[in-house]
Design a protein around this motif. Structure first.
Motif, PDB file in Angstrom:
ATOM      1  N   GLY A  51      10.515   2.896  -5.070  1.00 32.73           N
ATOM      2  CA  GLY A  51      10.725   3.327  -3.690  1.00 32.73           C
ATOM      3  C   GLY A  51       9.571   2.976  -2.771  1.00 32.73           C
ATOM      4  O   GLY A  51       9.762   2.832  -1.556  1.00 32.73           O
ATOM      5  N   ASP A  52       8.357   2.825  -3.349  1.00 29.03           N
ATOM      6  CA  ASP A  52       7.195   2.423  -2.549  1.00 29.03           C
ATOM      7  C   ASP A  52       7.122   0.916  -2.360  1.00 29.03           C
ATOM      8  O   ASP A  52       6.299   0.438  -1.580  1.00 29.03           O
ATOM      9  CB  ASP A  52       5.900   2.906  -3.228  1.00 29.03           C
ATOM     10  N   CYS A  53       7.954   0.184  -3.092  1.00 29.46           N
ATOM     11  CA  CYS A  53       7.929  -1.279  -3.019  1.00 29.46           C
ATOM     12  C   CYS A  53       9.049  -1.837  -2.140  1.00 29.46           C
ATOM     13  O   CYS A  53       9.061  -3.028  -1.832  1.00 29.46           O
ATOM     14  CB  CYS A  53       8.047  -1.886  -4.420  1.00 29.46           C
TER      15      CYS A  53
ATOM     16  N   SER B 110       4.913   0.522   4.727  1.00 32.70           N
ATOM     17  CA  SER B 110       3.900   1.247   3.954  1.00 32.70           C
ATOM     18  C   SER B 110       3.174   0.374   2.926  1.00 32.70           C
ATOM     19  O   SER B 110       2.161   0.794   2.369  1.00 32.70           O
ATOM     20  CB  SER B 110       4.541   2.432   3.229  1.00 32.70           C
ATOM     21  N   ASN B 111       3.700  -0.823   2.674  1.00 41.82           N
ATOM     22  CA  ASN B 111       3.112  -1.665   1.636  1.00 41.82           C
ATOM     23  C   ASN B 111       3.199  -3.133   2.048  1.00 41.82           C
ATOM     24  O   ASN B 111       4.263  -3.737   2.008  1.00 41.82           O
ATOM     25  CB  ASN B 111       3.853  -1.450   0.304  1.00 41.82           C
ATOM     26  N   PRO B 112       2.051  -3.741   2.448  1.00 36.50           N
ATOM     27  CA  PRO B 112       2.084  -5.139   2.888  1.00 36.50           C
ATOM     28  C   PRO B 112       2.283  -6.147   1.759  1.00 36.50           C
ATOM     29  O   PRO B 112       2.652  -7.281   1.991  1.00 36.50           O
ATOM     30  CB  PRO B 112       0.700  -5.320   3.540  1.00 36.50           C
ATOM     31  N   ASN B 113       2.032  -5.725   0.504  1.00 32.86           N
ATOM     32  CA  ASN B 113       2.192  -6.636  -0.625  1.00 32.86           C
ATOM     33  C   ASN B 113       2.862  -5.901  -1.794  1.00 32.86           C
ATOM     34  O   ASN B 113       2.216  -5.553  -2.792  1.00 32.86           O
ATOM     35  CB  ASN B 113       0.837  -7.199  -1.060  1.00 32.86           C
TER      36      ASN B 113
ATOM     37  N   LEU C  24       6.173  -4.161  -7.859  1.00 34.85           N
ATOM     38  CA  LEU C  24       7.603  -4.172  -8.168  1.00 34.85           C
ATOM     39  C   LEU C  24       7.887  -4.964  -9.437  1.00 34.85           C
ATOM     40  O   LEU C  24       8.611  -4.490 -10.323  1.00 34.85           O
ATOM     41  CB  LEU C  24       8.373  -4.755  -6.981  1.00 34.85           C
ATOM     42  N   PHE C  25       7.319  -6.165  -9.545  1.00 32.54           N
ATOM     43  CA  PHE C  25       7.609  -6.994 -10.715  1.00 32.54           C
ATOM     44  C   PHE C  25       6.922  -6.467 -11.971  1.00 32.54           C
ATOM     45  O   PHE C  25       7.439  -6.649 -13.076  1.00 32.54           O
ATOM     46  CB  PHE C  25       7.213  -8.446 -10.447  1.00 32.54           C
TER      47      PHE C  25
END
Length: 323
Positions: free
Chosen positions: A276-278, A210-213, A218-219
């Motif tokens: 959770g998205d990362c 769901s997330n290419p980057n 996250l950081f």
């Protein structure tokens, strides 16, 4: 609350006869807290953290996020329990058990938030498949070493807090709690250094379905929450450094600004930059685990076939030599 104004200022409250034994409900509150805790502020805090607990539980379950994120609603429930006990102490009566329950829950709950960050960095290192020779960049070290340091700080802070309810052991308890908070500050700083290194190194990269980057988000979440948790820890160190009867420990506005608000802002950050998205979902994690196992099995078979071929060639060579 106005009728307790003299008590908050240090004198006995009207209508209550002071005594060395601390008899009377208001005297008991003052004995433990040094003030009358604000019921409205505690009630609002309880309601807010209850919403965080419900919201994160639903969101993590619905999005099938990594299971370690359930630490977030668990931490929020600890905050709810701490403020509930604080309200009971203010409106009913205070005894050792209630005061200790409130103090320990509110003191130790943020330690669990640190575990979320430790686990997140461990997942980044693991998913990047970087085999570093540096021991402090290995997944198990980052996760378990900092987890162990957090448990140590947790035990010291909890044990020190329980000792402070005894007049004889109060100073010893303060010193132990202060050591626990200092350990937490030190390891948070070490963890921040590792986080910056991993973030800046181009070797540590991964993607999810769901997330290419996912690295940037996250950081950003980790840095912001670390900042809030560090401010809160510094406040707690100063609180215990000045002592149980010091101006910081007896200042309720300082508690709500540098403790409650810092934890509140941390939860807001976890909600806005949802980890959770990362990270891979639970079904993705299972696929990754199965893929890793298949790759290991395939490499094992290749190694076995290679060894068999070598053995066959060596036997053929020996036979031709004997002929």
């Amino acid at each position: 609350m106005e009728k307790y104004g003299n008590a908050a200022a240090g004198g006995p409250p009207p209508g209550v006869v002071g005594s060395s034994s601390g008899a009377g409900p208001v005297n008991q509150v003052l004995r433990f807290y040094g003030k009358i805790p604000s019921v409205p502020l505690a009630s609002v805090s309880l309601a807010v953290f209850a919403l965080f607990a419900l919201g994160f539980t639903y969101y993590i379950y619905r999005k099938k996020s990594s299971r370690f994120l359930y630490i977030l609603p668990f931490t929020a429930l600890m905050e709810v329990g701490g403020y509930a006990m604080r309200i009971v102490c203010a409106v009913d009566y205070t005894d050792l058990g209630r005061f200790l329950g409130s103090t320990v829950l509110l003191l130790l709950a943020p330690n669990a938030l640190c575990l979320v960050n430790y686990k997140a960095i461990g997942e980044v290192i693991r998913l990047s498949n970087v085999k570093s020779k540096k021991f402090w960049l290995r997944t198990r070290f980052v996760t378990w070493f900092f987890f162990s340091s957090d448990i140590l700080a947790f035990v010291l802070q909890g044990g020190g807090s329980s000792m402070q309810t005894s007049i004889k052991a109060m100073k010893t308890g303060q010193a132990i709690t202060l050591i626990g908070l200092a350990i937490q500050l030190f390891f948070l700083a070490c963890f921040a250094c590792i986080s910056i290194y991993v973030h800046r190194s181009p070797k540590y990269q991964f993607r999810t379905q769901s997330n290419p980057n996912p690295m940037k988000k996250l950081f950003l979440c980790l840095y912001i929450t670390l900042g809030f948790l560090y401010i809160r820890s510094i406040y707690r160190v100063l609180e215990y450094a000045y002592g149980y009867t010091g101006p910081i420990a007896r200042s309720e506005w300082a508690f709500y600004v540098f403790d409650t608000l810092m934890i509140f802002f941390s939860f807001v950050t976890y909600a806005v930059f949802y980890l959770g998205d990362c990270l891979p979902k639970t079904n993705e994690m299972e696929m990754i685990s199965n893929t890793d196992e298949n790759e290991k099995t395939h490499m094992h078979h290749q190694s076995s076939d290679s060894n068999s071929s070598v053995d066959h060639l060596e036997k053929g060579h020996v036979q031709s030599h004997n002929v």
